[in-house]
Structures are given as structure tokens and as C-alpha cells.
Design an enzyme around this catalytic site. Structure first.
Site, PDB file in Angstrom:
ATOM      1  N   ALA A 150       0.820  -1.208   0.000  1.00 12.68           N
ATOM      2  CA  ALA A 150       0.000   0.000   0.000  1.00 12.68           C
ATOM      3  C   ALA A 150       0.859   1.266   0.000  1.00 12.68           C
ATOM      4  O   ALA A 150       2.091   1.214   0.071  1.00 12.68           O
ATOM      5  CB  ALA A 150      -0.939  -0.012   1.200  1.00 12.68           C
ATOM      6  N   HIS A 151       0.183   2.412  -0.042  1.00 10.63           N
ATOM      7  CA  HIS A 151       0.867   3.704  -0.146  1.00 10.63           C
ATOM      8  C   HIS A 151       1.752   3.976   1.070  1.00 10.63           C
ATOM      9  O   HIS A 151       1.424   3.630   2.194  1.00 10.63           O
ATOM     10  CB  HIS A 151      -0.153   4.833  -0.308  1.00 10.63           C
ATOM     11  N   ASN A 152       2.898   4.571   0.789  1.00  8.64           N
ATOM     12  CA  ASN A 152       3.875   5.011   1.798  1.00  8.64           C
ATOM     13  C   ASN A 152       4.590   3.872   2.513  1.00  8.64           C
ATOM     14  O   ASN A 152       5.294   4.113   3.504  1.00  8.64           O
ATOM     15  CB  ASN A 152       3.224   5.920   2.851  1.00  8.64           C
TER      16      ASN A 152
END
Length: 356
Positions: free
Chosen positions: A237-239
Site C-alpha cells: 500500500a501507499h507510503n
């Protein structure tokens, strides 16, 4: 083609025990080998399966001396068997493709020497592709991406804008890098997509499996460290920040802003909640649900994930519950009987006093 056992032993630098003039017609696993083929058994525990195999010869490690067929002893069974398989099933020769005229390539894209771009690939504006990289058919590389030297991207993979890929990477078919993160603001009563201003950055010598997805960061990068290998159908997922030389197996999901150290192993179908960190050299067992940080060199398993030995002791205890229930029922019956006897004794004493 046929190879004698003597030739195979010389190829793998092994010690032959048996008739070296016997010719092998192929190489196959224990379960599928046919008469005339050579197989492998990398552990003494496979002796029973080897005895049932139709293979005419076998490659084994030191300390394993099977009976009933010729065998070749080597230090590394899998490396040796791979050499044999390559002799019987050599890879098809690859012809130079160059840059296909049917690929769509922006005039602002920069292609280094020796780049191969197969038919129907799409290369967007300001894309940079390093020396010797191979872009297969159906790949879509959007604006501003950078591809390192020697990297291969297989058919139908998609790189969203500004994705950065290191050198000598393998991106398998259907992978999607740089898609929007699953982050929304719900303060207005609606789910409004959060900022998607970051990118994905992949280190050197990384392998990304088929249909794996890596979301871009909100403001900065989602990163995958050098030497890390992602299996098929992994979700990052993001980050997220994945360390160096990780092994992440199929159907694992890492929620936003979670991270790993170096040399971490995450087995299949594990799930990490957001904002957790997995320490260096840790192992996460299959189907684990990681709800908090994991210390370096830990081995955890279960839902929620806890220390391996503790989790296994809990499983053993659960398996004993039916027997424990029977014991409790039996003890309750005994207790009820003792209480009945005590009550009867008390009543008898009362009757005796009244009679006196």
C-alpha cells in the site's frame, strides 16, 4: 538428446555410483519421472518416495546412498539438477528485437543503447530506459518513469507516472506499479480521494511477481529495497517502506505506511496493519495478522500474530479442550454426588438429634 550418467556426473562435478554408460533421456521430479530419466532427492527423508519413483537414476546429497539404482552425489542437489535440466531442455535462443516500429514511443523518451521494445508497448513522455532493458508487448510506461539498465518488464505490466525502477530488475506480467493509494477523507460525508502526489521507487535486483500491486505514496515514495523479491499477487500500500533482501510471499498485504527491515521473510497470505514495523531478520508465518511492531529476529504467527512458541502452545491447548471438557463434566458429577452425600449426612444428623 541422451546423456550418459558419466557425462552427467562430469557436468555437475559429482561422484557417480553405478553404471556410467547408462543413458538418460530426460530429467524430472520424483513424482513425474519415467524410466530412462534422472531425478533428484535432496533429503534422506525422501527415501520412501524415491523407492516408489520410476526414475532410472538420482542426484543426492552427501550422506544419502539410495539402493536399487545408480546415483550421483553432489554438494548442492538443486544447483546440479538445474544444470542437468538445462541440458535436456535448453532455453530457446533469443533473437534481437530492437525497437519495434509498432510500439508507441514518445518523441521525448530517452532510450539507451541495446534497449529492446517489443510490439504494442507504450512509452510515455520523458521516460528514461537504461542500457539493455527489455520492454515486452503490452507494457504501458507512463510519463516520467525511469527504468534501470538490464531490467526486464514482462507483458501487460503497467507503470504509472514517475515510477522509478533500478537496475537488473524483473517485473512480471500484469504487475501494476504506482497506482493510487487506498486513502480517503470522509469528513464531508463523502469518501474523497486523498492526495496522490508521490511515486514508487524500486531498488536494484528486485523481482516483482505477476499481478502484484504497489501503490504510490501520498506525498513521497513507496519504496522497495535492493534485492527484495515479491511473489505473485502481493499488495504493497501507499507510503510503505520495504527493506533490502526481503522475501514476501503470495497474497501478502501490507497496509499503508507499514515498513520492514532487511532480510525479512513474510509467508503467504499474511496481513500487516498500517503503521507497523517488522524488524530485521524477522519471519512472519503464513496467514498471520500483524497488529503491532515486531522486534528484530522474531518469529511470529497467528491472528493476532504472537511469538511462534507461544502460539503453538495455544494451539496445543485448544486441541486438548475436548478432553478437558470431558474431565470437567466428570468432576462435576463427582462433586454433585459428594454434595448430595454431605446433604444426606447432615439431614441424618439432624433427625438423630430430634429423636434424642
Amino acid at each position: 538428446m541422451n546423456l550418459t550418467l558419466s557425462a552427467i556426473a562430469a557436468l555437475v562435478q559429482g561422484e557417480l555410483h553405478g553404471d556410467g554408460s547408462q543413458a538418460m533421456t530426460g530429467a524430472a521430479t520424483l513424482a513425474t519421472a519415467k524410466p530412462g530419466e534422472i531425478t533428484l532427492a535432496d533429503n534422506v527423508k525422501l527415501a520412501r518416495q524415491l523407492a516408489a519413483s520410476a526414475a532410472s537414476a538420482v542426484i543426492v546429497p552427501r550422506g544419502f546412498a539410495p539402493e536399487g539404482r545408480p546415483f550421483i552425489v553432489v554438494d548442492n542437489v538443486h544447483a546440479a539438477f538445474a544444470k542437468v535440466v538445462q541440458q535436456f531442455r535448453p532455453q530457446r535462443p533469443k533473437r534481437a528485437v530492437g525497437v519495434s516500429p509498432s510500439a508507441s514511443i514518445s518523441a521525448s523518451a530517452q532510450l539507451s543503447a541495446g534497449v529492446e521494445i517489443h510490439p504494442l508497448a507504450f512509452i510515455g513522455d520523458d521516460v528514461e530506459i537504461g542500457e539493455g532493458a527489455v520492454i515486452h508487448s503490452g507494457v504501458r510506461i507512463l510519463e516520467g518513469c525511469k527504468i534501470g539498465a538490464g531490467t526486464t518488464i514482462f507483458p501487460n505490466a503497467v507503470l504509472y507516472d514517475n515510477t522509478i525502477i533500478g537496475q537488473r530488475c524483473l517485473i512480471h506480467a500484469g504487475a501494476v506499479l504506482g497506482s493510487y493509494g487506498f486513502g480517503y477523507s470522509s469528513s464531508t460525508g463523502k469518501h474523497v480521494l486523498c492526495s496522490q502526489l508521490g511515486w514508487v521507487e524500486i531498488g536494484n535486483d528486485v523481482e516483482i511477481g505477476s499481478c502484484t500491486t504497489i501503490d504510490r505514496g501520498t506525498y513521497g515514495p513507496t519504496t522497495i529495497g535492493d534485492g527484495t523479491k515479491l511473489d505473485n499477487q502481493v499488495q504493497i500500500a501507499h507510503n510503505c517502506r520495504v527493506g533490502q533482501h526481503n522475501i514476501i510471499c503470495s497474497q501478502t498485504g501490507m497496509a499503508g505506511s507499514s515498513s520492514t527491515g532487511d532480510y525479512v521473510v513474510i509467508a503467504g497470505q499474511a496481513g500487516l496493519r498500517d503503521h507497523v514495523h517488522i524488524g530485521d531478520h524477522s519471519v512472519i508465518g503464513a496467514k498471520s495478522g500483524v497488529m503491532g511492531d515486531v522486534e528484530p529476529k522474531s518469529r511470529v504467527v497467528g491472528i493476532p500474530a504472537t511469538e511462534e512458541r507461544f502460539q503453538y502452545s495455544c494451539v496445543v491447548a485448544v486441541h486438548k479442550l475436548p478432553d478437558l471438557r470431558h474431565q470437567i463434566v466428570k468432576m462435576q458429577k463427582q462433586l454433585d454426588a459428594l454434595q448430595a452425600q454431605a446433604l444426606a449426612s447432615t439431614q441424618a444428623c439432624g433427625d438423630s438429634r430430634e429423636a434424642a
